[in-house]
Scaffold this active site. Structure first.
Site, PDB file in Angstrom:
ATOM      1  CE  LYS A  11       4.935  -4.344  -0.089  1.00 11.93           C
ATOM      2  NZ  LYS A  11       4.962  -3.933  -1.525  1.00 11.93           N
ATOM      3  CE1 TYR A  51       0.450  -0.887  -0.758  1.00 13.25           C
ATOM      4  CE2 TYR A  51      -0.556  -2.943  -0.043  1.00 13.25           C
ATOM      5  CZ  TYR A  51       0.572  -2.174  -0.275  1.00 13.25           C
ATOM      6  OH  TYR A  51       1.825  -2.691  -0.022  1.00 13.25           O
ATOM      7  CG  ASN A 114       7.770  -4.274  -3.884  1.00 12.96           C
ATOM      8  OD1 ASN A 114       7.056  -4.762  -3.003  1.00 12.96           O
ATOM      9  ND2 ASN A 114       7.511  -3.103  -4.430  1.00 12.96           N
ATOM     10  CG  HIS A 117       4.339  -0.100   2.643  1.00  9.91           C
ATOM     11  ND1 HIS A 117       3.821   0.569   1.548  1.00  9.91           N
ATOM     12  CD2 HIS A 117       4.131   0.706   3.715  1.00  9.91           C
ATOM     13  CE1 HIS A 117       3.310   1.721   1.967  1.00  9.91           C
ATOM     14  NE2 HIS A 117       3.478   1.831   3.270  1.00  9.91           N
ATOM     15  CD  GLU A 128       1.328   4.154   4.475  1.00 11.06           C
ATOM     16  OE1 GLU A 128       2.493   3.957   4.870  1.00 11.06           O
ATOM     17  OE2 GLU A 128       1.039   4.393   3.289  1.00 11.06           O
TER      18      GLU A 128
HETATM   19  P1  IDP Z   1       5.928   1.828  -3.383  1.00  9.87           P
HETATM   20  O1  IDP Z   1       5.649   0.576  -2.575  1.00  9.87           O
HETATM   21  O2  IDP Z   1       7.341   1.889  -3.868  1.00  9.87           O
HETATM   22  O3  IDP Z   1       5.491   3.090  -2.683  1.00  9.87           O
HETATM   23  P2  IDP Z   1       3.572   2.115  -5.069  1.00  9.87           P
HETATM   24  O4  IDP Z   1       3.579   2.730  -6.425  1.00  9.87           O
HETATM   25  O5  IDP Z   1       2.971   2.912  -3.959  1.00  9.87           O
HETATM   26  O6  IDP Z   1       5.079   1.701  -4.729  1.00  9.87           O
HETATM   27  O7  IDP Z   1       2.835   0.714  -5.185  1.00  9.87           O
HETATM   28  C1  IDP Z   1       2.456   0.007  -4.033  1.00  9.87           C
HETATM   29  C2  IDP Z   1       2.785  -1.452  -4.221  1.00  9.87           C
HETATM   30  O8  IDP Z   1       2.002  -1.967  -5.295  1.00  9.87           O
HETATM   31  C3  IDP Z   1       4.229  -1.754  -4.646  1.00  9.87           C
HETATM   32  O9  IDP Z   1       5.134  -1.780  -3.567  1.00  9.87           O
HETATM   33  C4  IDP Z   1       4.072  -3.125  -5.292  1.00  9.87           C
HETATM   34  O10 IDP Z   1       3.959  -4.137  -4.275  1.00  9.87           O
HETATM   35  C5  IDP Z   1       2.725  -2.981  -5.964  1.00  9.87           C
HETATM   36  N1  IDP Z   1       2.873  -2.585  -7.371  1.00  9.87           N
HETATM   37  C6  IDP Z   1       3.124  -1.355  -7.861  1.00  9.87           C
HETATM   38  N2  IDP Z   1       3.188  -1.356  -9.197  1.00  9.87           N
HETATM   39  C7  IDP Z   1       2.972  -2.645  -9.572  1.00  9.87           C
HETATM   40  C8  IDP Z   1       2.918  -3.318 -10.827  1.00  9.87           C
HETATM   41  O11 IDP Z   1       3.091  -2.728 -11.894  1.00  9.87           O
HETATM   42  N3  IDP Z   1       2.686  -4.655 -10.796  1.00  9.87           N
HETATM   43  C9  IDP Z   1       2.503  -5.359  -9.638  1.00  9.87           C
HETATM   44  N4  IDP Z   1       2.544  -4.761  -8.434  1.00  9.87           N
HETATM   45  C10 IDP Z   1       2.775  -3.432  -8.397  1.00  9.87           C
HETATM   46 MG    MG Z   2       3.586   3.842  -2.202  1.00  4.56          MG
END
Ligand code: IDP
Ligand code: MG
Length: 151
Positions: A11, A51, A114, A117, A128
């Protein structure tokens, strides 16, 4: 030997912080084969498609703003159970909860930054990979260390 493919995105925070080589190096060191990679800006439409499952979430618009805010690296990885192996290497969504040794734990501080992805299932991997790569961009090649990586 059952091989599968998965999509990884480094990212904008990973790119800006100079972690492309460190993160890619982890996959290479693990014995995972890189079969495609490129740098690009994710357009809004593509971010929405990628997304789509999170459309209703409160963080959705922030997430789209973030992923479109700078260049990303998209990477296709191949290996046995590579979807699960990669998710384990990436760690929990929230870097604060991710296990030490995972990418998100080792490089991240906040759930909204984070770094990476990774596809979470064969269905999402296929979806994807199709969003980010044309079929001819996936390079089929022989990894000459496979005898030493897999039994
Ligand atoms: P993942 O990336 O671990 O699969 P997902 O639940 O699919 O997690 O969420 C996609 C992305 O959305 C996350 O990697 C993060 O960048 C963002 N995200 C998820 N939950 C939150 C949140 O509570 N606050 C801000 N960003 C979030
Ligand atoms: Mg996810």
């Amino acid at each position: 030997m059952e091989q599968e493919k998965t999509l990884v995105i480094l990212k904008p925070d990973a790119v800006q912080r100079g972690f492309i080589s460190k993160i890619l190096g982890r996959f290479e060191e693990k014995g995972i084969k890189i079969v495609a990679l490129k740098m690009l800006f994710v357009e809004k439409d593509r971010a929405h498609k990628h997304y789509a499952d999170h459309k209703e979430k409160p963080f959705f618009s922030g997430l789209v703003d973030f992923i479109t805010s700078g260049p990303v690296c998209v990477i296709a990885l191949e290996g046995e159970d590579v979807i699960e192996v990669t998710r384990n290497m990436v760690g929990a969504t929230d870097p604060k909860k991710a296990q030490p040794g995972t990418i998100r734990h080792d490089f991240g501080m906040h759930i909204g930054r984070n770094l990476i992805h990774a596809s979470d299932s064969p269905e999402s991997a296929k979806k994807e990979l199709d969003i980010f790569f044309k079929k001819e961009e996936i390079v089929e090649w022989e990894h000459n260390q496979y005898t030493w990586v897999y039994e």
